[in-house]
Design a protein around this motif. Structure first.
Motif, PDB file in Angstrom:
ATOM      1  N   VAL A  94      92.998  84.783  85.335  1.00 43.95           N
ATOM      2  CA  VAL A  94      94.041  83.763  85.594  1.00 43.95           C
ATOM      3  C   VAL A  94      93.881  83.195  86.992  1.00 43.95           C
ATOM      4  CG1 VAL A  94      96.520  83.402  85.832  1.00 43.95           C
ATOM      5  CG2 VAL A  94      95.627  84.804  83.962  1.00 43.95           C
ATOM      6  N   ALA A  95      93.517  84.015  87.975  1.00 45.38           N
ATOM      7  CA  ALA A  95      93.352  83.528  89.347  1.00 45.38           C
ATOM      8  C   ALA A  95      92.241  82.485  89.429  1.00 45.38           C
ATOM      9  CB  ALA A  95      93.080  84.690  90.277  1.00 45.38           C
ATOM     10  N   ALA A  96      91.127  82.741  88.716  1.00 38.23           N
ATOM     11  CA  ALA A  96      90.024  81.780  88.719  1.00 38.23           C
ATOM     12  C   ALA A  96      90.444  80.459  88.075  1.00 38.23           C
ATOM     13  CB  ALA A  96      88.821  82.379  88.000  1.00 38.23           C
ATOM     14  N   ILE A  97      91.230  80.563  87.023  1.00 39.80           N
ATOM     15  CA  ILE A  97      91.690  79.342  86.361  1.00 39.80           C
ATOM     16  C   ILE A  97      92.598  78.542  87.291  1.00 39.80           C
ATOM     17  CG2 ILE A  97      93.061  78.492  84.419  1.00 39.80           C
ATOM     18  CD1 ILE A  97      92.045  80.960  82.862  1.00 39.80           C
ATOM     19  N   ARG A  98      93.429  79.235  88.077  1.00 36.21           N
ATOM     20  CA  ARG A  98      94.294  78.545  89.021  1.00 36.21           C
ATOM     21  C   ARG A  98      93.444  77.782  90.043  1.00 36.21           C
ATOM     22  NH1 ARG A  98      97.389  83.431  89.387  1.00 36.21           N
ATOM     23  NH2 ARG A  98      96.544  83.728  91.484  1.00 36.21           N
ATOM     24  N   LYS A  99      92.373  78.415  90.510  1.00 32.99           N
ATOM     25  CA  LYS A  99      91.516  77.755  91.488  1.00 32.99           C
ATOM     26  C   LYS A  99      90.849  76.509  90.901  1.00 32.99           C
ATOM     27  CE  LYS A  99      90.477  81.918  94.193  1.00 32.99           C
ATOM     28  NZ  LYS A  99      89.400  82.826  94.700  1.00 32.99           N
ATOM     29  N   GLN A 100      90.389  76.611  89.654  1.00 34.65           N
ATOM     30  CA  GLN A 100      89.783  75.436  89.011  1.00 34.65           C
ATOM     31  C   GLN A 100      90.799  74.299  88.883  1.00 34.65           C
ATOM     32  OE1 GLN A 100      88.177  76.869  85.327  1.00 34.65           O
ATOM     33  NE2 GLN A 100      86.232  77.500  86.271  1.00 34.65           N
ATOM     34  N   SER A 101      92.026  74.632  88.568  1.00 32.40           N
ATOM     35  CA  SER A 101      93.071  73.609  88.420  1.00 32.40           C
ATOM     36  C   SER A 101      93.335  72.929  89.757  1.00 32.40           C
ATOM     37  CB  SER A 101      94.360  74.248  87.890  1.00 32.40           C
ATOM     38  OG  SER A 101      94.154  74.850  86.639  1.00 32.40           O
ATOM     39  N   VAL A 102      93.427  73.728  90.839  1.00 33.54           N
ATOM     40  CA  VAL A 102      93.675  73.144  92.150  1.00 33.54           C
ATOM     41  C   VAL A 102      92.514  72.241  92.563  1.00 33.54           C
ATOM     42  CG1 VAL A 102      93.936  73.683  94.603  1.00 33.54           C
ATOM     43  CG2 VAL A 102      95.186  75.012  92.896  1.00 33.54           C
ATOM     44  N   LYS A 103      91.295  72.673  92.257  1.00 31.00           N
ATOM     45  CA  LYS A 103      90.130  71.855  92.592  1.00 31.00           C
ATOM     46  C   LYS A 103      90.159  70.515  91.847  1.00 31.00           C
ATOM     47  CE  LYS A 103      85.105  72.114  92.808  1.00 31.00           C
ATOM     48  NZ  LYS A 103      83.894  72.950  92.536  1.00 31.00           N
ATOM     49  N   VAL A 111     102.804  76.537  87.665  1.00 35.38           N
ATOM     50  CA  VAL A 111     103.032  76.225  86.249  1.00 35.38           C
ATOM     51  C   VAL A 111     101.830  76.661  85.425  1.00 35.38           C
ATOM     52  CG1 VAL A 111     103.358  74.347  84.605  1.00 35.38           C
ATOM     53  CG2 VAL A 111     104.632  74.349  86.754  1.00 35.38           C
ATOM     54  N   VAL A 112     100.617  76.352  85.888  1.00 36.91           N
ATOM     55  CA  VAL A 112      99.417  76.747  85.150  1.00 36.91           C
ATOM     56  C   VAL A 112      99.342  78.257  85.046  1.00 36.91           C
ATOM     57  CG1 VAL A 112      96.898  76.806  85.258  1.00 36.91           C
ATOM     58  CG2 VAL A 112      98.118  74.667  85.664  1.00 36.91           C
ATOM     59  N   SER A 113      99.644  78.946  86.133  1.00 34.94           N
ATOM     60  CA  SER A 113      99.576  80.405  86.119  1.00 34.94           C
ATOM     61  C   SER A 113     100.537  80.988  85.090  1.00 34.94           C
ATOM     62  CB  SER A 113      99.879  80.952  87.517  1.00 34.94           C
ATOM     63  OG  SER A 113      99.893  82.374  87.505  1.00 34.94           O
ATOM     64  N   GLU A 114     101.753  80.480  85.036  1.00 33.16           N
ATOM     65  CA  GLU A 114     102.756  81.018  84.119  1.00 33.16           C
ATOM     66  C   GLU A 114     102.396  80.725  82.669  1.00 33.16           C
ATOM     67  OE1 GLU A 114     105.809  83.055  82.664  1.00 33.16           O
ATOM     68  OE2 GLU A 114     105.177  83.015  84.760  1.00 33.16           O
ATOM     69  N   LEU A 115     101.979  79.482  82.376  1.00 30.89           N
ATOM     70  CA  LEU A 115     101.683  79.111  80.990  1.00 30.89           C
ATOM     71  C   LEU A 115     100.444  79.832  80.482  1.00 30.89           C
ATOM     72  CD1 LEU A 115     102.442  75.259  80.961  1.00 30.89           C
ATOM     73  CD2 LEU A 115     103.921  77.168  80.294  1.00 30.89           C
ATOM     74  N   LEU A 121     110.829  73.850  87.993  1.00 28.98           N
ATOM     75  CA  LEU A 121     109.829  73.163  88.793  1.00 28.98           C
ATOM     76  C   LEU A 121     109.339  71.852  88.182  1.00 28.98           C
ATOM     77  CD1 LEU A 121     107.660  76.214  89.929  1.00 28.98           C
ATOM     78  CD2 LEU A 121     109.368  74.965  91.269  1.00 28.98           C
ATOM     79  N   THR A 122     109.491  71.676  86.884  1.00 31.75           N
ATOM     80  CA  THR A 122     108.939  70.504  86.202  1.00 31.75           C
ATOM     81  C   THR A 122     110.037  69.523  85.812  1.00 31.75           C
ATOM     82  OG1 THR A 122     109.048  71.584  84.044  1.00 31.75           O
ATOM     83  CG2 THR A 122     107.019  71.855  85.322  1.00 31.75           C
ATOM     84  N   GLN A 123     109.586  68.311  85.462  1.00 34.08           N
ATOM     85  CA  GLN A 123     110.524  67.288  85.020  1.00 34.08           C
ATOM     86  C   GLN A 123     111.055  67.607  83.628  1.00 34.08           C
ATOM     87  OE1 GLN A 123     108.792  63.396  85.019  1.00 34.08           O
ATOM     88  NE2 GLN A 123     110.757  62.345  84.767  1.00 34.08           N
ATOM     89  N   ARG A 124     110.192  68.064  82.746  1.00 32.29           N
ATOM     90  CA  ARG A 124     110.569  68.523  81.420  1.00 32.29           C
ATOM     91  C   ARG A 124     109.440  69.366  80.865  1.00 32.29           C
ATOM     92  NH1 ARG A 124     109.725  63.982  76.877  1.00 32.29           N
ATOM     93  NH2 ARG A 124     107.831  62.979  77.664  1.00 32.29           N
TER      94      ARG A 124
END
Length: 802
Positions: A691-700, A717-721, A777-780
């Motif tokens: 999950v940590a690696a996926i978070r980094k890819q999303s931020v990039k 949000v990505v980490s939780e989902l 944290l999100t709009q919907r």
């Protein structure tokens, strides 16, 4: 100077006297009567012929005559000095073709000019008793005998008229026709009849209808020696028939539409000129759009009335109120007085007196005086216990005043018109309510989305039945997708508009949970079935029904899924192509129940135009559905600057300028595609350690899009989902980020059909806070189910791009 009638057989004395009393012409018959030659009399005043202190039969000295016909016994001076008393008839000839007015004087020369033989069969004719007016004329068409009824018709006793022809007694074309028919009787020996319409010669100016029957009179040898004339007065029968015809005409001509002004105008058109020379219709203007009053207004208070129609034989005058104008009528006006007394009032007087009644409006009194209005009638318009307004009738060209029969006729026609006006008023009010409800339930403006460019039109029906239940909608969905809806509820009026509002709300609710088109229509069909059951009574189902078309377009995949329930398929115009109907399965209308709906999937190039419409657009002008659809395709093929311009062109081409039979809904949508550079997708292994690696890819990826400001929130949000999908979902698991205009969408999909639920964790719980955090944290956020599983999505607003 030549005589007036050179062909006269000298049995009738004729003279023409100017309005100034000077003799202008002198006939041979006048020479025989008085012995003076024409050159001895012409140019002298007629008074020189009067014997003693008499006057010329009461001829007026004023050049403006007071009557068109005068009969009198006048003493005239013969050339030899004796006095000759003659029955004189004077016909006034008005000025014409620059010639001044004059009098035509006619008098019988006497029996000395045409002595009767002892064996003359007409010598002893006496008409004492008869069921009708009768007269006998000799072979020269001169009057020999008549009864008292005919004397009253002629306006003079037999002694004054004996020896005159019909054309001498009355100078009218109708009498000339009678005389011509009498000549045919003499020539053919057959019976003839003729109908004439002329004022009674005895005066009064009342037009009477006569059926004149003529038969030959024969002597002992069988030869025709005269003509008998019997005149039957059928005026009352004719007027009764005309009144009945007017009532029947009013029942067919008044109330052809449910428009108040047009109905009132039809009422005025029926009465002019049949009953009056002028008719106006003014209606009370209830406050706040309520019902008209049931009680008459106070007699001393001015009344506000709105002019809705008028008609005149002279054309419309600028002194009248404009159609639609609200005017105040004083208590002394005919309209206000009639309304306050709640009854029909008739006013007959001189134009000067009546003009004062209309002096409350500038120029109106002068107009009444100029045209010579002599009789007016105000008739209240009442229906269903309410006073709607008042109709004013006036006469100036017709010489007769309004009679009691005219009042009864006007009241009967007004009663018919009042009911029609009230029907139109009630319909207009209901239509306004339904239209207001319809417009409040329809979208005021279409949402701006990255997936579509859209334009729409709605037109209510103009004919009887009014507003229907057509609607359209564009609904933003998750993943930048968008739903397009068009539907039509069976029926018209407030009930159809209310049903439409319920269905539109249901569609938006079902669309919000991301149901597939066929599933949404199934749920909507169940709703219509329940509405039908609620609308029924006494165990019988109601008649609620509707058609609907639901389509979902995804700008990422550029695919469109659509299903229809008894609705017409949309038209599709691919870039550079021609309009064509979309091939898709035909589902049953909503409300049938129990039948499935099928979906059609299309791949649409960017810039494809979809045209959704209701049947009111293609079934106007008497065309069937197929012909109307062909016209729609041709109109849609015309190039246009924008979708708005295309909507206007389509409506102008397919619909009449007025009198639209059914309400119309039109929705045009041009598809847009989302570039692949705005979408990032990763397949996620089911390993929590990644999950940590996926978070980094999303931020990039966010840094690549220039969304560093949203990186922190998006990372959470990505980490939780992703964590929830790995822990509770099933493989395969996929993460997708979509960068739209002003939004960032995070989607996590897996093959499990279990949906997460938002809940509040207790103080000492170790879990249960993830989705609550996402929601904050999100709009919907939400969940949508697919054939492969489910997708949990969350949408973040990008403030810098908003």
């Amino acid at each position: 100077m030549s005589p007036v009638n050179p062909l006269d057989d000298a049995a009738t004395a004729r003279a023409v006297v100017g309005d100034d009393g000077v003799v202008l012409e002198w006939s041979e018959g006048a020479v025989r009567l008085l012995g003076h030659a024409p050159d001895e009399i012409v140019g002298l005043r007629a008074s020189t012929l009067i014997a003693g202190d008499g006057d010329p039969g009461g001829l007026p000295a004023d050049p403006a005559p007071v009557a068109d016909r005068i009969t009198a016994t006048v003493p005239l001076r013969h050339r030899d000095g004796r006095t000759v008393r003659v029955g004189l008839i004077a016909h006034h000839r008005p000025p014409r073709d620059d010639a001044p007015g004059s009098w035509l004087l006619v008098a019988p020369v006497g029996e000395t000019a045409a002595p009767l033989r002892p064996d003359d069969p007409l010598a002893t004719v006496e008409l004492v008793q008869s069921p009708c007016a009768m007269a006998v004329f000799d072979s020269g068409l001169r009057l020999r005998a008549m009864n008292g009824d005919m004397a009253r018709v002629m306006g003079a006793p037999a002694e004054r008229l004996r020896g005159l022809r019909v054309s001498d007694i009355g100078e009218r074309p109708e009498l000339a026709e009678v005389e011509q028919t009498m000549r045919q009787v003499l020539e053919t020996g057959k019976h003839f009849s003729v109908r004439t319409y002329l004022p009674q010669l005895g005066g009064g100016g009342t037009i009477r209808a006569w059926l004149t029957s003529m038969a030959p009179v024969r002597d002992g040898t069988g030869a025709v020696c005269g003509v008998s004339v019997a005149a039957h007065d059928f005026t009352e029968q004719l007027r009764a028939r005309e009144r009945l015809q007017l009532v029947n005409e009013a029942s067919t001509r008044v109330g052809t539409t449910l428009d108040v002004r047009r109905t009132a105008q039809e009422f005025a058109d029926v009465l002019v000129p049949a009953l009056a020379d002028f008719v106006s219709v003014d209606l009370l203007d209830p406050e706040h759009g309520g019902d008209p009053p049931s009680e008459p207004p106070p007699p001393s208070v001015p009344v506000k009335l709105r002019r809705v129609a008028d008609r005149s034989v002279l054309g419309r005058s600028s002194a009248l109120p404009d159609i639609g104008e609200l005017d105040s009528y004083p208590a002394s006006s005919l309209q206000a007085e009639s309304l306050s007394q709640a009854r029909t009032l008739v006013f007959t007087d001189t134009p000067q007196v009546l003009a004062r009644r209309f002096s409350y409006r500038e120029g109106l009194g002068r107009r009444v005086l100029d045209i010579g209005v002599h009789s007016a009638m105000a008739v209240p318009l009442r229906a269903r216990g309410m006073i709607l307004g008042v109709a004013l009738l006036a006469r100036h060209r017709q010489q007769e005043a309004f009679s009691r029969d005219d009042v009864l006729l006007a009241e009967e026609v007004a009663a018919t018109a009042a009911v029609c006006i009230d029907n139109a008023r009630r319909y207009s009010r209901e239509r306004e309510v339904a239209l207001a409800l319809q417009r409040s339930l329809l979208p005021r403006s279409l949402p701006v989305t990255a997936a579509l460019e859209a334009a729409s039109r709605y037109l209510p029906a103009a004919r009887a039945g009014g507003v229907g239940g057509d609607w359209f909608d564009i609904i933003p969905l998750s993943g930048m997708r968008v739903a397009m809806v068009v539907g039509d509820v069976v029926g018209h009026g407030v009930q159809a508009s209310a049903t439409m509002g319920r269905l539109r709300t249901a569609v938006r609710t079902l669309a919000d949970i991301d149901l597939a088109p066929e599933e949404l229509l199934t749920h909507l069909d169940d709703l219509v079935v329940r509405l039908s059951e609620e609308a029924g009574g006494e165990g019988s189902p109601g008649e609620v029904g509707a058609t609907c078309l639901y389509a979902v377009y995804d700008p990422v995949s550029r695919r469109c899924s659509m299903a229809r329930a008894g609705h017409q398929p949309p038209l599709m115009v691919r870039p550079g192509g021609l309009p064509e109907p979309v091939e898709m399965p035909a589902g049953p209308p909503l409300g049938v129940g129990g039948l499935p709906f099928e979906v059609a999937d299309l791949e649409l190039p960017e810039g494809t135009v979809l045209a959704f419409y209701t049947d009111g657009l293609v079934e106007n002008r008497g065309l069937d559905m197929d012909a109307g659809r062909i016209q729609l395709q041709e109109a849609l093929a015309e190039p246009a600057e924008s979708l708005e311009a295309s909507c206007e062109h389509i409506l102008a081409t397919l619909l009449p300028k007025s009198d639209v039979a059914d309400d119309v809904a039109l929705l045009l949508a041009r598809t847009r595609g989302l570039p692949s550079s705005k979408v990032a997708t990763w397949d996620i292994p089911a390993d929590p350690a990644l999950v940590a690696a996926i978070r980094k890819q999303s931020v990039k990826q966010l840094e690549h899009w220039g969304l560093e400001e949203a990186s922190f929130t998006a990372e959470l949000v990505v980490s939780e989902l992703v964590t929830n999908a790995i822990r509770y979902g099933s493989r395969p698991i996929r993460l997708r980020l979509i960068h739209g205009a002003g939004t960032l969408i995070c989607e996590v999909s897996d093959s499990s059909h279990t949906a997460p639920h938002l809940r509040r964790a207790r103080t000492f719980d170790e879990g249960g806070r993830g989705l609550l955090l996402v929601a904050q944290l999100t709009q919907r956020w939400g969940t949508r189910h697919t054939q492969e599983g489910k997708t949990i999505w969350a949408e973040l607003a990008l403030l810098d791009e908003a």
